[in-house]
Design a protein around this motif. Sequence first.
Motif, PDB file in Angstrom:
ATOM      1  N   ARG A 231     -10.068 -14.713  17.392  1.00  0.00           N
ATOM      2  CA  ARG A 231     -11.164 -14.460  18.324  1.00  0.00           C
ATOM      3  C   ARG A 231     -11.450 -12.961  18.385  1.00  0.00           C
ATOM      4  NH1 ARG A 231     -11.807 -17.589  23.704  1.00  0.00           N
ATOM      5  NH2 ARG A 231     -12.694 -18.931  22.099  1.00  0.00           N
ATOM      6  N   ALA A 232     -10.381 -12.167  18.405  1.00  0.00           N
ATOM      7  CA  ALA A 232     -10.550 -10.715  18.490  1.00  0.00           C
ATOM      8  C   ALA A 232      -9.364 -10.024  17.862  1.00  0.00           C
ATOM      9  CB  ALA A 232     -10.683 -10.290  19.953  1.00  0.00           C
ATOM     10  N   GLY A 233      -9.535  -8.752  17.523  1.00  0.00           N
ATOM     11  CA  GLY A 233      -8.443  -7.906  17.064  1.00  0.00           C
ATOM     12  C   GLY A 233      -8.351  -6.730  18.007  1.00  0.00           C
ATOM     13  N   LEU A 234      -7.143  -6.278  18.276  1.00  0.00           N
ATOM     14  CA  LEU A 234      -6.948  -5.185  19.236  1.00  0.00           C
ATOM     15  C   LEU A 234      -6.000  -4.147  18.668  1.00  0.00           C
ATOM     16  CD1 LEU A 234      -6.003  -7.107  22.510  1.00  0.00           C
ATOM     17  CD2 LEU A 234      -8.042  -5.689  22.227  1.00  0.00           C
ATOM     18  N   ILE A 235      -6.213  -2.895  19.043  1.00  0.00           N
ATOM     19  CA  ILE A 235      -5.229  -1.841  18.781  1.00  0.00           C
ATOM     20  C   ILE A 235      -5.072  -1.066  20.086  1.00  0.00           C
ATOM     21  CG2 ILE A 235      -4.749   0.289  17.512  1.00  0.00           C
ATOM     22  CD1 ILE A 235      -6.351  -0.925  15.148  1.00  0.00           C
ATOM     23  N   ALA A 236      -3.845  -0.879  20.520  1.00  0.00           N
ATOM     24  CA  ALA A 236      -3.606  -0.190  21.795  1.00  0.00           C
ATOM     25  C   ALA A 236      -4.169   1.230  21.736  1.00  0.00           C
ATOM     26  CB  ALA A 236      -2.117  -0.157  22.102  1.00  0.00           C
ATOM     27  N   PRO A 237      -4.846   1.680  22.796  1.00  0.00           N
ATOM     28  CA  PRO A 237      -5.404   3.025  22.780  1.00  0.00           C
ATOM     29  C   PRO A 237      -4.297   4.084  22.852  1.00  0.00           C
ATOM     30  CG  PRO A 237      -5.710   2.016  24.945  1.00  0.00           C
ATOM     31  CD  PRO A 237      -5.144   0.953  24.044  1.00  0.00           C
ATOM     32  N   ASP A 238      -4.525   5.202  22.201  1.00  0.00           N
ATOM     33  CA  ASP A 238      -3.573   6.315  22.230  1.00  0.00           C
ATOM     34  C   ASP A 238      -4.354   7.624  22.151  1.00  0.00           C
ATOM     35  OD1 ASP A 238      -4.457   6.462  19.617  1.00  0.00           O
ATOM     36  OD2 ASP A 238      -2.556   5.857  18.711  1.00  0.00           O
ATOM     37  N   GLU A 239      -3.670   8.717  21.874  1.00  0.00           N
ATOM     38  CA  GLU A 239      -4.339  10.025  21.855  1.00  0.00           C
ATOM     39  C   GLU A 239      -5.505  10.052  20.860  1.00  0.00           C
ATOM     40  OE1 GLU A 239      -4.117  12.478  23.953  1.00  0.00           O
ATOM     41  OE2 GLU A 239      -2.561  11.373  25.059  1.00  0.00           O
TER      42      GLU A 239
END
Lengths: 467, 201
Positions: A231-239
């Motif tokens: 349904r979706a792909g995610l990458i955790a936010p960082d600097e």
Amino acid sequence: MTGKTLYDKIWDAHVAHEAEDGTCLLYIDRHLVHEVTSPQAFEGLRMAGRKVRAPEKTIAVPDHNVPTTLDREEGIKNEESRIQVEALDTNAKEFGINYYPVDDIRQGIVHIVGPEQGWTLPGMTVVCGDSHTATHGAFGALAHGIGTSEVEHVLATQTLIQKKSKNMKVEITGKLSPGVTAKDITLAVIGKTGTAGGTGYVIEYCGEAIRDLSMEGRMTVCNMAIEGGARAGLIAPDETTFEYVKGRPHAPKGAQWEAALNWWKTLYTDEDAVFDKVVTLKGEDIAPVVTWGTSPEDVLPITGVVPSPEDFTGGKVDAARRSLEYMGLKPGTPLSEVAIDAVFIGSCTNGRIEDLRAAAEIVKGKKIAEGVRGMVVPGSGLVRAQAEEEGLAEIFEAAGFEWRLAGCSMCLAMNPDQLAPGERCASTSNRNFEGRQGFKGRTHLMSPAMAAAAAINGKLTDVREVM
Amino acid sequence: MDKFTTLTGIAAPLPLINVDTDMIIPKQFLKTIKRSGLGVNLFDEMRYDSDGNEVEDFVLNKPAHRDAKILVSGDNFGCGSSREHAPWAIKDFGISCVIAPSFADIFFNNCFKNGILPIALPQEDVDKLMDDAERGSNAIITVDLESQTITGPDGGEIHFEVDAFKKHCLLNGLDDIGLTLEKVASIDVFEEKAAQARPWV
């Protein structure tokens, strides 16, 4: 209680109503709109006498139908395409939503414009009537494609009726080898999991190789989550994420920036969170890849050979036979001997500045092989302007590429940018389906650097040999 | 939206995996600003040759299957683009039920918004129905949503699963937006709270 995944956290922050059976109304923070999947939705609103509930959170831009040739100012020649773009002009005005018309320098592919203008921010829910909405997951936003009925639903209610998906982790450990890019990661993952491997899941991409990617690269990875069925792909936010977002026109400023940053920094998967499915690839094991068939799962290293239907099992045997016939390929042929007719560099997968830089680096000082036509289509007017400023446009033109205006172009060939029957294309887009780039056209998916190398050699080429 | 209660008719076999929405309705037909009239272009590039003539051996061109109301196909049906034109074309052709071992997520959801019932079944059940479908009008199939059963020509029954909420909407032809607007107070409350918690959104 076990910890939460990044997906759990974003989901929980957006549930406006939950029924006993788990059916939720998920609140939508950003609704992106383009001309192809929205006219029927606006018409539905009009017929029911409804308004757009949150016009300030709705952003529209024409991209699929727009011509990418320099004579665009003269208008769209295809009548149906013109009517569809004019309908968006009218709807945007009538319903008071944010709009980047064709003649605005900020116009471009909706999934490139959203992040570029700072509409896409970490922790948001983002939808669009387009499957490649997954792109925005690169920011740690829950982003996915919807159908036109759902477009109308979001316009009217700013919510979607949803049930929660399962959690899947795709970890890419270690470092990538030279010549291997975000596109190779995302294709290699689909090659491993198959196009239905992610069905029912939201994928979180993680691991050192993902952390090392720029925002452009992360967008490329998430963009194709849908090709893996997720349904979706995610990458955790960082600097890297915060750095990219800061200062963009619609990003928060001042005290709001600080408040936003505080929340964004909580958007990661807790150590004790549990995933329903885990896939791990070693970064160093990923080679520059190309597709050989008519499904994005038909992925092989460029050093491989065209497979035989007998290499597969189940329904894939017939599918492979059909693909090979469609693609005009013989089993056992080294992929690096497959001659091409066209090269397409662009799309929401690979139409950002970093993609153009990677292709230009290979092309610099060289010429496209004789008989091959090459097209570079920047993802937005601003990407185009930046590429011109950096001298990339000159490199492409000197090599013999056409340097186009922004749009979806030959990724799906709704505008005149199409393959002729039987033509074979090295393409940086996302789908190699039958007819995708033109009736009977043949598509090989690959990274921008690989497509550039193919343009120079006139055949599929291992980019590492020309670096 | 059209109700879906029971459906009795001919099933058409399309034994391919990964049938994508570009195959179901190619992009040149997405330029419409209407929902109707797409049935004639369903599976256009498989159904017609480059001169626009029917390809004889394509299933929906065969006399036995021209009037199919049910489609039986392979894994991952409806993958690719989110285009709702795909279910619009299927429905406009006259097909209201698609049976496959698995479906792509967006297509699956889009079906329910258009009075189409997508049914996911184990491969062996699909194989059985695929054999039935090969027999055209000699193998009429009945799909009953209320009892969640498919009855084959030999009288054998196959049970299928469907989400209770989606079933309720389909049986009654309910409009999602109308249903959601009944909960507008919850949306108002959420929006207010979210504006406090995340004012930058």
